[in-house]
Motif scaffolding. Structure first.
Motif, PDB file in Angstrom:
ATOM      1  N   ASN A  45      -6.823   7.620  -6.269  1.00 12.30           N
ATOM      2  CA  ASN A  45      -6.462   8.469  -5.118  1.00 12.30           C
ATOM      3  C   ASN A  45      -5.025   8.311  -4.637  1.00 12.30           C
ATOM      4  OD1 ASN A  45      -8.811  10.000  -4.784  1.00 12.30           O
ATOM      5  ND2 ASN A  45      -9.808   8.373  -3.633  1.00 12.30           N
ATOM      6  N   TYR A  46      -4.189   7.641  -5.406  1.00 18.59           N
ATOM      7  CA  TYR A  46      -2.777   7.583  -5.008  1.00 18.59           C
ATOM      8  C   TYR A  46      -2.146   8.972  -5.089  1.00 18.59           C
ATOM      9  CZ  TYR A  46      -3.142   2.505  -5.357  1.00 18.59           C
ATOM     10  OH  TYR A  46      -3.503   1.197  -5.165  1.00 18.59           O
ATOM     11  N   ASP A 104      -3.555  11.147  -2.122  1.00 18.93           N
ATOM     12  CA  ASP A 104      -2.919  10.764  -0.852  1.00 18.93           C
ATOM     13  C   ASP A 104      -1.454  11.193  -0.825  1.00 18.93           C
ATOM     14  OD1 ASP A 104      -5.255   9.696   0.075  1.00 18.93           O
ATOM     15  OD2 ASP A 104      -4.701   7.599  -0.274  1.00 18.93           O
ATOM     16  N   SER A 149      -8.047   0.243   7.679  1.00 18.42           N
ATOM     17  CA  SER A 149      -9.439   0.710   7.709  1.00 18.42           C
ATOM     18  C   SER A 149     -10.419  -0.460   7.659  1.00 18.42           C
ATOM     19  CB  SER A 149      -9.704   1.671   6.541  1.00 18.42           C
ATOM     20  OG  SER A 149      -9.506   1.021   5.296  1.00 18.42           O
ATOM     21  N   PHE A 174       0.832  -1.210   0.000  1.00 20.57           N
ATOM     22  CA  PHE A 174       0.000   0.000   0.000  1.00 20.57           C
ATOM     23  C   PHE A 174       0.867   1.261   0.000  1.00 20.57           C
ATOM     24  CE2 PHE A 174      -3.516  -2.657   0.526  1.00 20.57           C
ATOM     25  CZ  PHE A 174      -4.699  -1.938   0.618  1.00 20.57           C
ATOM     26  N   GLN A 203      -6.240  10.973   9.099  1.00 23.34           N
ATOM     27  CA  GLN A 203      -5.451  11.602   8.033  1.00 23.34           C
ATOM     28  C   GLN A 203      -5.848  13.064   7.846  1.00 23.34           C
ATOM     29  OE1 GLN A 203      -5.281   9.183   4.387  1.00 23.34           O
ATOM     30  NE2 GLN A 203      -5.790   7.391   5.588  1.00 23.34           N
ATOM     31  N   ASN A 205      -4.564   3.296   5.590  1.00 23.90           N
ATOM     32  CA  ASN A 205      -5.476   2.860   4.520  1.00 23.90           C
ATOM     33  C   ASN A 205      -5.764   1.365   4.609  1.00 23.90           C
ATOM     34  OD1 ASN A 205      -5.702   5.422   3.395  1.00 23.90           O
ATOM     35  ND2 ASN A 205      -4.024   5.117   1.959  1.00 23.90           N
ATOM     36  N   SER A 214     -10.071   6.126  10.028  1.00 20.59           N
ATOM     37  CA  SER A 214      -8.711   6.239   9.478  1.00 20.59           C
ATOM     38  C   SER A 214      -8.584   7.478   8.601  1.00 20.59           C
ATOM     39  CB  SER A 214      -8.354   4.987   8.672  1.00 20.59           C
ATOM     40  OG  SER A 214      -9.164   4.873   7.518  1.00 20.59           O
ATOM     41  N   TYR A 215      -9.665   7.822   7.889  1.00 18.25           N
ATOM     42  CA  TYR A 215      -9.633   9.021   7.045  1.00 18.25           C
ATOM     43  C   TYR A 215      -9.725  10.295   7.908  1.00 18.25           C
ATOM     44  CZ  TYR A 215     -10.776   5.361   3.704  1.00 18.25           C
ATOM     45  OH  TYR A 215     -10.770   4.204   2.969  1.00 18.25           O
TER      46      TYR A 215
END
Length: 364
Positions: free
Chosen positions: A286-287, A290, A319, A74, A336, A316, A332-333
């Protein structure tokens, strides 16, 4: 002489601690605040909620050898996208298009990987070069528009993201579509990166390429070359850099191209090492998005990007484990988001402080 070396080393260490203190504090505060959300979700006490939250994150990301491997899987794309953003930030640019450049890298690798009859080492080099070149060209377009026409790179790169996603879907579901699937045909075996722990584990040589080779190269580029010096000078003070004879426009285009090249290489490695085929995109992977968080937490430091990417990769991945403990995975979001909020606040306070210093100097 030895005393001077010790003083220099001590000063450098103190600067590193000072640079990352805000990031570390932001992470600690974010974890602390998230406990209250867990208390609300589980209707439990503070200590119990904290134990549940931290144990679930640990078990979901580092609790077993398999989870540890997946954490690195990840984190690998985030290393590339974090580095891509770091290079742009150092030039004073906001390359939101890293998302699209990563997609173009994936698409390039997926198409080049379909070519049969190429020896394995050469095939891997070809798809990596293709992804790197694709990402560089995709980023150079908004870089050129910024340098030559003065257009805003944020707006242009956002639009380029949607074009990249549409282009990827066209080839994925069009000329190279695998029937009865939402993907291209799998790439040739000669184009696949080596998986060290067998096919069931997705850890591959791309992790080492991103975690060691590219980071070292970016560090050398930024701090040991003339190009890196000019890029950083443009980011710190464009007017002073131009007065010193540095070509601002050239360095804007170059920095965007380098940023896109790193993102494109990350996309190619993701295809060659993990995915092995290009998938239809119903939204952004979404890489790239992020990666903004990764670069901000790392303070655009290439070495810091490794640890930052592992942090966000772990969050990530874990989660899914949170839900097994009755905790919404959105926690988890939230963690962040709080981290980025505090770091952004730090940048704002720094800008306000610098503005006040300038005003005070002018008044004097």
């Amino acid at each position: 002489m030895k005393k001077n070396n010790v003083k220099i080393a001590s000063k450098s260490f103190n600067n590193v601690i000072k640079e990352f203190s805000m990031s570390i504090l932001s992470i600690v505060v974010a974890l602390f605040i998230s406990i209250f959300f867990v208390m609300w979700a589980l209707d439990s006490g503070f200590i119990s909620s904290a134990e549940t939250l931290f144990s679930s994150i640990w078990q979901g990301s580092f609790g077993s050898s398999r989870q540890l491997i997946e954490t690195f899987v990840f984190a690998t794309p985030l290393i590339f996208t974090g580095l891509a953003h770091a290079v742009a930030f150092k030039t004073g640019l906001f390359n939101i298009g890293v998302e699209g450049q990563f997609i173009i890298g994936m698409l390039s690798a997926a198409l080049l990987g379909l070519i049969p009859g190429i020896p394995k080492p050469l095939h891997i080099i070809i798809i990596m070069a293709g992804g790197t070149l694709g990402g560089a060209l995709w980023a150079a377009i908004p870089g050129y528009l910024k340098a030559k026409l003065g257009t805003n790179e944020v707006v242009n790169t956002i639009m380029m993201n949607f074009i990249a996603m549409s282009l990827s879907n066209y080839f994925t579901m069009g000329p190279f579509h695998k029937p009865s699937s939402a993907s291209t045909y799998p790439i040739q075996e000669s184009a696949m990166l080596t998986r060290f722990l067998g096919e069931t584990n997705r850890l591959n040589s791309g992790t080492y390429i991103g975690g060691i080779i590219v980071i070292i190269l970016v560090y050398i580029l930024l701090w040991k070359t003339t190009i890196g010096y000019e890029i950083r000078a443009v980011g710190i003070n464009p007017s002073a850099a131009e007065y010193g004879g540095i070509d601002i426009k050239k360095n804007i285009i170059l920095a965007m191209a380098i940023s896109g090249a790193i993102a494109g290489l990350g996309g190619a490695i993701h295809i060659a090492g993990v995915q092995h085929q290009n998938m239809q995109l119903f939204g952004f992977p979404n890489y790239g998005m992020d990666g903004i968080s990764v670069a901000l937490v790392a303070k655009s430091n290439p070495i810091g990007v490794i640890f930052s990417a592992i942090l966000f990769g772990a969050l990530n991945l874990s989660s899914g484990t949170l839900m097994l403990f009755g905790i919404p995975k959105t926690i988890s979001y939230i963690i962040q988001g709080i981290v980025i909020l505090f770091i952004a606040a730090g940048y704002i306070f720094k800008l306000i402080g610098e503005k006040r210093k300038k005003e005070a100097t002018v008044n004097e």
